[in-house]
Design an enzyme around this catalytic site. Structure first.
Site, PDB file in Angstrom:
ATOM      1  N   SER A 194       0.845  -1.183   0.000  1.00  0.00           N
ATOM      2  CA  SER A 194       0.000   0.000   0.000  1.00  0.00           C
ATOM      3  C   SER A 194       0.884   1.238   0.000  1.00  0.00           C
ATOM      4  O   SER A 194       2.041   1.187   0.406  1.00  0.00           O
ATOM      5  CB  SER A 194      -0.875   0.006   1.255  1.00  0.00           C
ATOM      6  OG  SER A 194      -0.075   0.184   2.417  1.00  0.00           O
ATOM      7  N   ASP A 195       0.315   2.339  -0.463  1.00  0.00           N
ATOM      8  CA  ASP A 195       0.979   3.619  -0.251  1.00  0.00           C
ATOM      9  C   ASP A 195       0.921   3.914   1.256  1.00  0.00           C
ATOM     10  O   ASP A 195       0.167   3.280   2.000  1.00  0.00           O
ATOM     11  CB  ASP A 195       0.275   4.716  -1.054  1.00  0.00           C
ATOM     12  CG  ASP A 195       1.163   5.904  -1.332  1.00  0.00           C
ATOM     13  OD1 ASP A 195       2.192   6.058  -0.643  1.00  0.00           O
ATOM     14  OD2 ASP A 195       0.839   6.701  -2.240  1.00  0.00           O
ATOM     15  N   CYS A 196       1.713   4.869   1.704  1.00  0.00           N
ATOM     16  CA  CYS A 196       1.777   5.169   3.146  1.00  0.00           C
ATOM     17  C   CYS A 196       0.408   5.574   3.684  1.00  0.00           C
ATOM     18  O   CYS A 196      -0.203   6.511   3.169  1.00  0.00           O
ATOM     19  CB  CYS A 196       2.787   6.282   3.390  1.00  0.00           C
ATOM     20  SG  CYS A 196       4.458   5.877   2.880  1.00  0.00           S
ATOM     21  N   ALA A 198      -2.352   4.164   3.301  1.00  0.00           N
ATOM     22  CA  ALA A 198      -3.481   3.896   2.408  1.00  0.00           C
ATOM     23  C   ALA A 198      -4.468   2.904   3.011  1.00  0.00           C
ATOM     24  O   ALA A 198      -5.664   2.954   2.700  1.00  0.00           O
ATOM     25  CB  ALA A 198      -2.976   3.375   1.059  1.00  0.00           C
TER      26      ALA A 198
END
Length: 239
Positions: A194-196, A198
Site C-alpha cells: 500500500s501507499d503510506c 493507504a
C-alpha cells in the site's frame, strides 16, 4: 538512506516528464541503471536500510492540474509503458532487453500508483477520498497498460496500490485489480504494498471498512503483501 557517511552524494537527474520527452529508451534505461547501482553501493556501505526504491511513478498524466505530473513520463500510455519497462530493468540490474533473472536483483523497483491516480487536492476533493469513475475500456486502454508493461516487460519486483478508489472500491482492497489482473492475468509474483497510510484511510477517510481491522483484512484478502503504516518508513525490505 542517508548521505552523512563516506558516501556524501548521489546523482541527480531531470524530472521524469523532461527525461521522457527525449523519446530515448536507452537514456531511460541508463538512468535507471545508474540509480540502481548507486542504491546498491549506498546499501553495501551501510548507509541505507533497504533496497526498495519507490519508483517509477507511471500514472498517466491526463490532468495538468495534478501537482505530481512532472514525476511521470506524461500522457501517453504506450510511451509510459516503455519508460516503465526499461527504467525498471535498469534499476534491477537486468539487460535492456532479453531474459529476466528475478532471483538476482541489484535493487528493487516498485511501480506506482496502481491505478487511475491523478488527483491531489481539487475543490475539496483529496487524493485520499477521490473515487475515479473509469470505464472498463478506459482502464484497459489507458490506466493499466503502463503497469502491465512494468510487470511483463520490465520484470518489476513490486507494485504500489494507490490511495484512491476506482468505481467505489479502494485500489488496495480491490481483489479484481490486485489478484485477478496483476497476479493472475499478468503473472505478477512480486510484492504489492500500500501507499503510506493507504490502508488506514480505507476506514478513516473513505468509510469503506467498518472497522480498522476490517481494512487490514480487506487489503490482505485483495492481494497486498504488507502494509507500511507511517511515512517515517521511507524504505522497506523484501520478505
Amino acid at each position: 538512506m542517508h548521505l552523512d557517511g563516506p558516501l556524501r552524494a548521489a546523482t541527480s537527474f531531470p524530472q521524469v516528464i523532461l527525461t521522457a520527452a527525449s523519446f530515448n529508451p536507452h537514456l531511460w534505461y541508463r538512468i535507471g541503471q545508474a540509480i540502481g547501482r548507486e542504491a546498491r553501493g549506498v546499501y553495501n556501505n551501510g548507509q541505507a536500510e533497504g533496497l526498495t526504491l519507490w519508483a517509477p511513478n507511471i500514472n498517466v498524466f491526463r490532468d495538468p492540474r495534478w501537482g505530481r505530473g512532472q514525476e511521470t513520463p506524461g500522457e501517453d500510455p504506450s510511451m509510459t509503458g516503455k519508460y516503465a519497462a526499461v527504467f525498471v530493468r535498469g534499476v534491477q540490474g537486468y539487460g535492456m532487453s532479453g531474459a529476466i533473472n528475478s532471483s538476482d536483483l541489484e535493487a528493487s523497483a516498485c511501480c506506482k500508483h496502481f491505478t487511475a491516480y491523478d488527483l491531489d487536492n481539487w475543490k475539496g476533493v483529496t487524493r485520499f477520498a477521490f473515487d475515479a469513475k473509469v470505464t472498463e475500456q478506459d482502464l484497459a486502454d489507458t490506466y493499466n497498460p503502463p503497469f502491465k508493461s512494468c510487470v511483463e516487460d520490465g520484470g518489476a519486483s513490486g507494485i504500489m496500490c494507490s490511495y484512491n478508489r476506482v468505481n467505489g472500491v479502494p485500489t488496495c482492497a480491490d481483489h479484481n485489480l490486485l489478484s485477478k489482473t496483476a497476479r493472475g492475468d499478468w503473472s505478477f509474483n512480486g510484492y504489492i504494498t500500500s501507499d503510506c497510510d493507504a490502508v488506514a484511510i480505507i476506514h478513516d477517510v473513505q468509510g469503506y471498512a467498518k472497522a480498522a481491522e476490517d481494512a487490514v483484512a480487506d487489503v490482505l484478502k485483495a492481494g497486498t503483501s504488507f502494509h507500511l503504516k507511517s511515512r517515517l518508513l521511507d524504505t522497506c525490505h523484501i520478505t
